[in-house]
Design an enzyme around this catalytic site. Sequence first.
Site, PDB file in Angstrom:
ATOM      1  N   HIS A  88       8.355   7.980  -2.688  1.00  0.00           N
ATOM      2  CA  HIS A  88       8.742   8.240  -4.053  1.00  0.00           C
ATOM      3  C   HIS A  88       9.345   9.779  -3.872  1.00  0.00           C
ATOM      4  O   HIS A  88       8.862  10.425  -2.606  1.00  0.00           O
ATOM      5  CB  HIS A  88       7.822   8.395  -5.192  1.00  0.00           C
ATOM      6  CG  HIS A  88       7.624   7.001  -5.728  1.00  0.00           C
ATOM      7  ND1 HIS A  88       8.424   6.143  -6.219  1.00  0.00           N
ATOM      8  CD2 HIS A  88       6.342   6.392  -5.305  1.00  0.00           C
ATOM      9  CE1 HIS A  88       7.787   4.854  -6.424  1.00  0.00           C
ATOM     10  NE2 HIS A  88       6.527   4.975  -6.036  1.00  0.00           N
ATOM     11  N   ASP A  96       2.247  -1.530   2.363  1.00  0.00           N
ATOM     12  CA  ASP A  96       2.687  -1.267   1.045  1.00  0.00           C
ATOM     13  C   ASP A  96       3.362   0.122   0.938  1.00  0.00           C
ATOM     14  O   ASP A  96       3.366   0.715  -0.107  1.00  0.00           O
ATOM     15  CB  ASP A  96       1.664  -1.456   0.044  1.00  0.00           C
ATOM     16  CG  ASP A  96       2.456  -1.585  -1.463  1.00  0.00           C
ATOM     17  OD1 ASP A  96       3.639  -1.516  -1.524  1.00  0.00           O
ATOM     18  OD2 ASP A  96       1.624  -1.430  -2.506  1.00  0.00           O
TER      19      ASP A  96
END
Length: 422
Positions: free
Chosen positions: A310, A306
């Site tokens: 960011h 996953d």
Amino acid sequence: MLLIQNGRVLDPYTGVDAPRDVLIGDDGVIAAVQPHLDAPAGCEVYDAAGLTVSPGFVDGHVHFRDPGQTQKEDVLTGAAAAAAGGYATVICMANTLPTCDTPEIIRYVTDKAKDCPVEVLQAGAVTKGLKGQELTDFDALTAAGAPCLTDDGVNLTSAGLCRTAMEQAAARGILLSFHEEEPSLVPSPGVNYGSAAAKQFGVPGARASAETAMIARDIALALDTGARVVFQHISCGQSVALIRAGKALGARVYAEVTPHHLSLTEDDVPAHGTYARMNPPLRREADRQALIEGLCDGTIDMIATDHAPHTAEEKAREFAKAPSGITGLETAFSVCNTYLVKTGHLTPMQLMEKMSKSPAEIYGLTGRAVAEGNFARLVLLNWDTETVYKTYKSKGINTPYTGMPLSGAPRAIVTGACVTAR
């Protein structure tokens, strides 16, 4: 040509765990696997002494943010991170901007990745715009190369629409991959409900029942329709029990778990702050142990990162306003080796099955064994070296593992007759 000498082949497909040399032809196809091979004239030789030679890892769940959010990651930097982590193949999720709900966007991603050492596949969306209202054109998306369909990041909340999607997928032999989360049971994402960390950061958190409620529903629908469904990034013990029961009933369901849910708990969140904010959140130690048990007994089929990059600016916001997700491709093997193999939960061969063979088979990827006639997609691994991660190929540095002492690391991947060192 390339000759990999002095390594130990560790192959979950063939069961071979023994010293072997591997000769790869100019066409990238494995020409020979033998206890000893002499280098042909003009052949490049890679000395793999102290390393294992295995099928490259397969990650069925990554976010490369391309198109639309390339300030966080793009196909090329994501592929570089995957290569550094030992991955041969990764599958990108469909929550791009715009949503990957058309063949054109799938082809954009795969065309951009065509010269990368890592095979980058692009999943298609289940619903248009991830809005959960209208199904996409399943046939068109899979014809364009989507290995599965997913609205990852968004729960498919309508049971009726979910059942229709399963019916259509089952009729076409299409794999579905589901983010399981009942939104009404998530007062705030990123941290476990009612935990000390939630109290510290002044947020309610996300209930584990948000995940289990959807998994229970979708096991029932999978039994009803015969659909093949992956449950993404499961995080709690009750999910493991439900999936175990669903499989026993004959549901064609699979489960993935992340390295971070196998190694960290809600108690680690205060120390790492937003770098340990993820969805689903880190849960209790009892949940972590249940996830490991489920991985060991086959209830959980595969490990997926996953990988969710960011920007540093986004993660610097206060906890309640920061985005969820951590990067994971580059650290995954070291984390899993440290917390699963070195602790005696899995053997090296079993870890290779969870990180390579099982996801490849679930997603229909063939020809992955270290065997004559297969195109070479290999990883060279050191299982014992002390490793501390400080810098990354990914644009994202949002990981709690920076500076953490870990054991083992990938040394290189081999794609065809080309070696890409970490």
